[in-house]
Scaffold this motif. Structure first.
Motif, PDB file in Angstrom:
ATOM      1  N   GLN A  78       0.826  -1.201   0.000  1.00 33.12           N
ATOM      2  CA  GLN A  78       0.000   0.000   0.000  1.00 33.12           C
ATOM      3  C   GLN A  78       0.861   1.252   0.000  1.00 33.12           C
ATOM      4  O   GLN A  78       2.009   1.254   0.449  1.00 33.12           O
ATOM      5  N   VAL A  79       0.265   2.330  -0.526  1.00 32.39           N
ATOM      6  CA  VAL A  79       0.876   3.650  -0.526  1.00 32.39           C
ATOM      7  C   VAL A  79      -0.122   4.621   0.090  1.00 32.39           C
ATOM      8  O   VAL A  79      -1.310   4.581  -0.232  1.00 32.39           O
ATOM      9  N   ALA A  80       0.351   5.470   1.009  1.00 36.96           N
ATOM     10  CA  ALA A  80      -0.511   6.457   1.639  1.00 36.96           C
ATOM     11  C   ALA A  80       0.234   7.772   1.734  1.00 36.96           C
ATOM     12  O   ALA A  80       1.459   7.838   1.603  1.00 36.96           O
ATOM     13  N   ASP A  81      -0.534   8.857   1.949  1.00 33.90           N
ATOM     14  CA  ASP A  81       0.100  10.133   2.260  1.00 33.90           C
ATOM     15  C   ASP A  81       0.908   9.985   3.544  1.00 33.90           C
ATOM     16  O   ASP A  81       0.682   9.068   4.334  1.00 33.90           O
ATOM     17  N   ALA A  82       1.830  10.889   3.781  1.00 33.71           N
ATOM     18  CA  ALA A  82       2.698  10.796   4.952  1.00 33.71           C
ATOM     19  C   ALA A  82       1.926  10.872   6.256  1.00 33.71           C
ATOM     20  O   ALA A  82       2.413  10.427   7.296  1.00 33.71           O
ATOM     21  N   ASP A  83       0.705  11.419   6.217  1.00 35.41           N
ATOM     22  CA  ASP A  83      -0.109  11.485   7.433  1.00 35.41           C
ATOM     23  C   ASP A  83      -1.084  10.319   7.538  1.00 35.41           C
ATOM     24  O   ASP A  83      -1.954  10.298   8.412  1.00 35.41           O
ATOM     25  N   GLY A  84      -0.953   9.327   6.642  1.00 41.17           N
ATOM     26  CA  GLY A  84      -1.778   8.132   6.723  1.00 41.17           C
ATOM     27  C   GLY A  84      -3.071   8.181   5.949  1.00 41.17           C
ATOM     28  O   GLY A  84      -3.783   7.174   5.870  1.00 41.17           O
ATOM     29  N   PHE A  85      -3.389   9.326   5.340  1.00 45.16           N
ATOM     30  CA  PHE A  85      -4.632   9.432   4.581  1.00 45.16           C
ATOM     31  C   PHE A  85      -4.436   8.944   3.151  1.00 45.16           C
ATOM     32  O   PHE A  85      -3.315   8.773   2.679  1.00 45.16           O
ATOM     33  N   ASN A  86      -5.559   8.718   2.482  1.00 47.38           N
ATOM     34  CA  ASN A  86      -5.582   8.285   1.085  1.00 47.38           C
ATOM     35  C   ASN A  86      -4.788   7.010   0.833  1.00 47.38           C
ATOM     36  O   ASN A  86      -4.000   6.926  -0.121  1.00 47.38           O
ATOM     37  N   PRO A  87      -4.980   5.969   1.637  1.00 48.37           N
ATOM     38  CA  PRO A  87      -4.266   4.719   1.367  1.00 48.37           C
ATOM     39  C   PRO A  87      -4.744   4.089   0.064  1.00 48.37           C
ATOM     40  O   PRO A  87      -5.947   4.038  -0.211  1.00 48.37           O
TER      41      PRO A  87
END
Length: 413
Positions: A168-177
């Motif tokens: 998985q790839v997410a924004d650095a703050d954990g959103f939009n996985p």
């Protein structure tokens, strides 16, 4: 040290929550005033506030304690904010028509009663979160002199039982996985290309190890290595044309460089030792790797064109998984003594190693693109999770995922 904690409230959109377990006593007081939103679907000021808080460098003012909510410099009564003991403040507004938005913000020096930074930028509705992170990067750099890393992304492997493995790839703050790929067989070793557009990884989906390269924008992927035996630990060259990898097709595991255009292989190491976990220097001239040729795993350096290797680590019974900071001044690694494995940092000038974490099961360190933090995997009670630590060891974060085990993090360039 001080303890801080921040949890995301929009949990349905986040893969993880981030807990700041240690910050710095010298955190700067900053007030991010809620932006005049204009009907925007994303609260940009809340994202900026969260970004700056989880960096550990800033002490954010509680919005409920704000006596006013100015949106521009002209509306600010600086004496009020001086009385509230704020060093800096951020004001802004968002206007738009539902599809396109105009975002304005100003960073203000409270005691000098003036503007330090001001930008106006256009953003689509879908890109408002990215715009907020960009604002955070600009503010962070202005106040600390260091580039921000809030706009970056992280890749990681999740596992929930034996039949569910996901990259998985997410924004650095954990959103939009986003799920890059999934398999009932293990996935390993995600590695970002330096333009952030592709990821190389190892998959056992064909019942044996193979290395794939996948383009994130369209999902297109290509199997680039499936030799007999081990196909592992891919690492991108800085120019994106080659992969360093571990292959055992000739017997023992060795370090090779694969030219992605011609598919030609250059063998860098030879012998009967286990050579693995290659990582490139920022200028592409050399590769650091792990080898047990001295009896126990230690880090070695070799030219990316081949030649004689040089041993880098001598302190500790175990040093592995080395990777360079973006400026090449430091090398992070897994540093072990006995049964304790922690994240270490070598100063390349002095070759001294400092230990940044407490262990006992820390692994897979990865530098943030600004070089200020190191993301790594850890375990507690048999459950894997991610953490981050600053290179001076003063700021630490724990990244708690909503479900399943997570491992092998990689911060995008």
């Amino acid at each position: 040290m001080i303890s801080l904690c921040y949890f995301f409230t929009q949990g349905v959109h986040a893969a993880l929550t981030i807990e700041i377990t240690e910050g710095t006593e010298s955190a700067l007081p900053v007030a991010v005033v809620p932006f005049a939103a204009g009907g925007a679907p994303v609260d940009i000021s809340a994202i900026v506030n969260a970004d700056l808080q989880r960096s550990g460098y800033f002490k954010m003012m509680d919005q409920t304690a704000m006596s006013s909510r100015p949106a521009t410099l002209q509306e600010v009564n600086f004496k009020d904010w001086q009385a509230a003991n704020q060093n800096y403040m951020v004001v802004g507004k968002v206007t738009g028509n539902g599809a396109q938005y105009d975002v304005q913000f100003q960073l203000l020096d409270v005691y000098k009663s003036g503007q330090m930074l001001g930008y106006r930028m256009a953003s689509s509705s879908a890109d408002l979160r990215r715009t907020a992170h960009h604002i955070s990067d600009l503010i962070f750099e202005k106040l600390t002199g260091k580039k921000g890393a809030f706009s970056g992304r992280i890749a990681y492997i999740t596992s929930s039982g034996h039949n569910a493995h996901q990259l998985q790839v997410a924004d650095a703050d954990g959103f939009n996985p986003q799920t890059v790929t999934s398999s009932v067989e293990p996935l390993m070793s995600p590695s970002w290309s330096h333009d952030g557009k592709r990821i190389a990884y190892v998959s056992f989906e064909r019942k044996s190890a193979a290395i794939y390269v996948q383009t994130l924008a369209n999902g297109q992927r290509e199997r680039v290595a499936e030799f007999p035996g081990i196909n592992g630990a891919p690492a991108w060259s800085p120019d994106g044309t080659r992969l360093a990898l571990t292959l055992s097709k000739d017997g023992s595991p060795d370090i090779y460089v694969l030219n992605l255009a011609s598919r030609s292989l250059l063998k860098l190491t030879k012998g009967f030792s286990i050579d693995t976990e290659p990582s490139w220097s920022p200028d592409g001239s050399s590769i650091v790797y792990t080898s047990d040729k001295g009896g126990k795993p230690q880090l070695y350096l070799i030219s990316s064109q081949g030649g004689a290797e040089k041993r880098l680590t001598f302190s500790g019974s175990y040093n592995a998984r080395g990777s360079f900071s973006p400026d090449g001044k430091y090398l992070t690694m897994v540093h072990g003594n006995g049964n304790s494995y922690r994240i270490g940092l070598m100063d390349m000038a002095s070759r001294s190693i400092s230990v940044l974490t407490s262990g006992p099961s820390d692994e897979s360190p990865s530098f943030a693109p600004n070089g200020s933090m190191i993301l790594y995997a850890s375990k507690k009670g048999g459950t894997g999770f991610l953490s981050a630590v600053s290179i001076d060891g003063k700021m630490q974060q724990k990244l708690v995922f909503n479900s399943g085990e997570v491992r092998e993090p990689a911060w995008s360039p």
